[in-house]
Write a protein that holds these residues in place. Sequence first.
Motif, mmCIF file in Angstrom:
data_model
loop_
_atom_site.group_PDB
_atom_site.id
_atom_site.type_symbol
_atom_site.label_atom_id
_atom_site.label_comp_id
_atom_site.label_asym_id
_atom_site.label_seq_id
_atom_site.Cartn_x
_atom_site.Cartn_y
_atom_site.Cartn_z
ATOM 1 N N PRO A 1 0.742 -1.318 -0.126
ATOM 2 C CA PRO A 1 0.068 0.079 0.138
ATOM 3 C C PRO A 1 0.954 1.144 -0.002
ATOM 4 N N LYS A 2 0.137 2.605 -0.239
ATOM 5 C CA LYS A 2 0.988 3.836 -0.280
ATOM 6 C C LYS A 2 1.625 4.219 1.195
ATOM 7 N N ASN A 3 1.036 3.777 1.870
ATOM 8 C CA ASN A 3 1.138 3.967 3.448
ATOM 9 C C ASN A 3 2.044 2.944 3.900
ATOM 10 N N CYS A 4 3.158 3.029 3.989
ATOM 11 C CA CYS A 4 4.264 1.792 4.200
ATOM 12 C C CYS A 4 4.918 2.085 5.703
ATOM 13 N N GLU A 5 4.200 2.825 6.475
ATOM 14 C CA GLU A 5 5.298 2.810 7.908
ATOM 15 C C GLU A 5 5.136 1.490 8.685
ATOM 16 N N LYS A 6 4.199 0.537 8.414
ATOM 17 C CA LYS A 6 4.175 -0.517 9.075
ATOM 18 C C LYS A 6 5.306 -1.633 8.662
ATOM 19 N N PHE A 7 5.911 -1.237 7.272
ATOM 20 C CA PHE A 7 7.140 -1.955 7.039
ATOM 21 C C PHE A 7 8.518 -1.357 7.304
ATOM 22 N N LEU A 8 8.493 -0.402 8.261
ATOM 23 C CA LEU A 8 9.922 0.130 8.653
ATOM 24 C C LEU A 8 10.635 -0.943 8.923
ATOM 25 N N GLY A 9 11.848 -1.034 8.424
ATOM 26 C CA GLY A 9 12.799 -2.104 8.726
ATOM 27 C C GLY A 9 12.906 -3.269 7.657
ATOM 28 N N ILE A 10 11.897 -3.179 6.962
ATOM 29 C CA ILE A 10 12.137 -4.146 5.915
ATOM 30 C C ILE A 10 13.227 -4.087 5.126
ATOM 31 N N ASN A 11 14.106 -5.123 4.802
ATOM 32 C CA ASN A 11 15.502 -5.201 4.234
ATOM 33 C C ASN A 11 15.510 -6.451 3.400
ATOM 34 N N ASP A 12 16.384 -6.620 2.423
ATOM 35 C CA ASP A 12 16.845 -7.689 2.056
ATOM 36 C C ASP A 12 16.841 -8.770 3.013
ATOM 37 N N SER A 13 16.176 -9.930 2.619
ATOM 38 C CA SER A 13 15.957 -11.010 3.483
ATOM 39 C C SER A 13 17.169 -11.789 4.004
ATOM 40 N N LYS A 14 18.328 -11.762 3.381
ATOM 41 C CA LYS A 14 19.516 -12.244 3.752
ATOM 42 C C LYS A 14 20.210 -11.465 4.998
ATOM 43 N N GLN A 15 19.705 -10.203 5.057
ATOM 44 C CA GLN A 15 20.277 -9.380 6.227
ATOM 45 C C GLN A 15 19.476 -9.217 7.267
ATOM 46 N N LEU A 16 18.422 -9.953 7.435
ATOM 47 C CA LEU A 16 17.564 -10.253 8.461
ATOM 48 C C LEU A 16 17.471 -11.496 9.052
ATOM 49 N N THR A 17 17.346 -11.454 10.487
ATOM 50 C CA THR A 17 17.352 -12.776 11.289
ATOM 51 C C THR A 17 16.112 -13.518 10.972
ATOM 52 N N LYS A 18 16.018 -14.889 11.150
ATOM 53 C CA LYS A 18 14.829 -15.753 11.002
ATOM 54 C C LYS A 18 13.789 -15.115 11.632
ATOM 55 N N LYS A 19 14.123 -14.590 12.992
ATOM 56 C CA LYS A 19 12.636 -14.214 13.830
ATOM 57 C C LYS A 19 12.211 -13.041 13.189
ATOM 58 N N ALA A 20 13.031 -11.970 12.676
ATOM 59 C CA ALA A 20 12.444 -10.740 12.124
ATOM 60 C C ALA A 20 11.796 -11.082 10.730
ATOM 61 N N ARG A 21 12.577 -12.014 9.831
ATOM 62 C CA ARG A 21 11.760 -12.248 8.763
ATOM 63 C C ARG A 21 10.167 -12.895 9.051
ATOM 64 N N GLU A 22 10.045 -13.648 9.919
ATOM 65 C CA GLU A 22 8.751 -14.224 10.368
ATOM 66 C C GLU A 22 7.978 -13.174 10.708
ATOM 67 N N GLU A 23 8.367 -12.474 11.607
ATOM 68 C CA GLU A 23 7.574 -11.284 11.944
ATOM 69 C C GLU A 23 7.135 -10.273 10.896
#
Length: 263
Positions: free
Chosen positions: A95-117
């Motif tokens: 959606p246009k309002n993307c604040e809920k997605f703050l912190g989303i990054n290349d999946s390889k840069q995230l922990t498993k827990k962060a990806r699941e969240e």
Amino acid sequence: MGKTIKEISVALNEAQKYQAWMKEIEEDGRAGVQKVWKQWNNRMEKEKKKQEEHDSKVKFDASFLSSAEQLLAGIDEAGRGPLAGPVVTAAVILPKNCEKFLGINDSKQLTKKAREEFVSIIKEHALAYAIHFQSAKVIDELNIYEATKQSMKKSVENLGICPDFCIVDAMQLPIEIPQSSIIKGDAKSLSIAAASILAKNARDEYMEQLHEKYPVYGFDQNAGYGTKQHLEALEEYGYIEEHRKSFEPIKSMVEAKKERVLI
């Protein structure tokens, strides 16, 4: 009497931006106070950087659209390199309002827990998303590049909404929708990064289930990649249906087996 270090620490933990009362903390000479003050400043710096990266990704995605009404789909894959399991692709329209997605990054840069969240957040708030699994059998029939391309095409076609534009991580797709291929797209685009998270999480879950069935290969740890333990298990137990027969060393193992049958 001034506040204790613990009281100051609690107050700083709750604060999300600089406030007038913090001047007193800045000037407080106690080492413990300066330690928690430094920690708070480091946290604020990280949050600022995270917000700047998020804004940059949102701006990047918006640059492909000619109006606020248009919709963008980000497409990515997981699992092109492993010796076993499917390649998984995903397409996402955010959606246009993307604040809920703050912190989303290349999946390889995230922990498993962060990806699941983030998977939960994406599935709840995305305007549309689709995930496609391309089997090892199809990978062997087509080759990994073509199999990935066809899987990405299916992901786009399976979206509940037709996007106005597609941005794809390092791939050109055989679709009618206008598109752009982006090198390292999951680091530049919020939509591609979201797709990469969905694809990697879905593939990891698949490989964990495959591990339950074939524990000797360690799929829960290596996700099908050719680790030392995986290669040793291949040597000892041979290959299974989920192994890619067009990938070495399995390709040579298949050919050797055929030769033995002919003899």
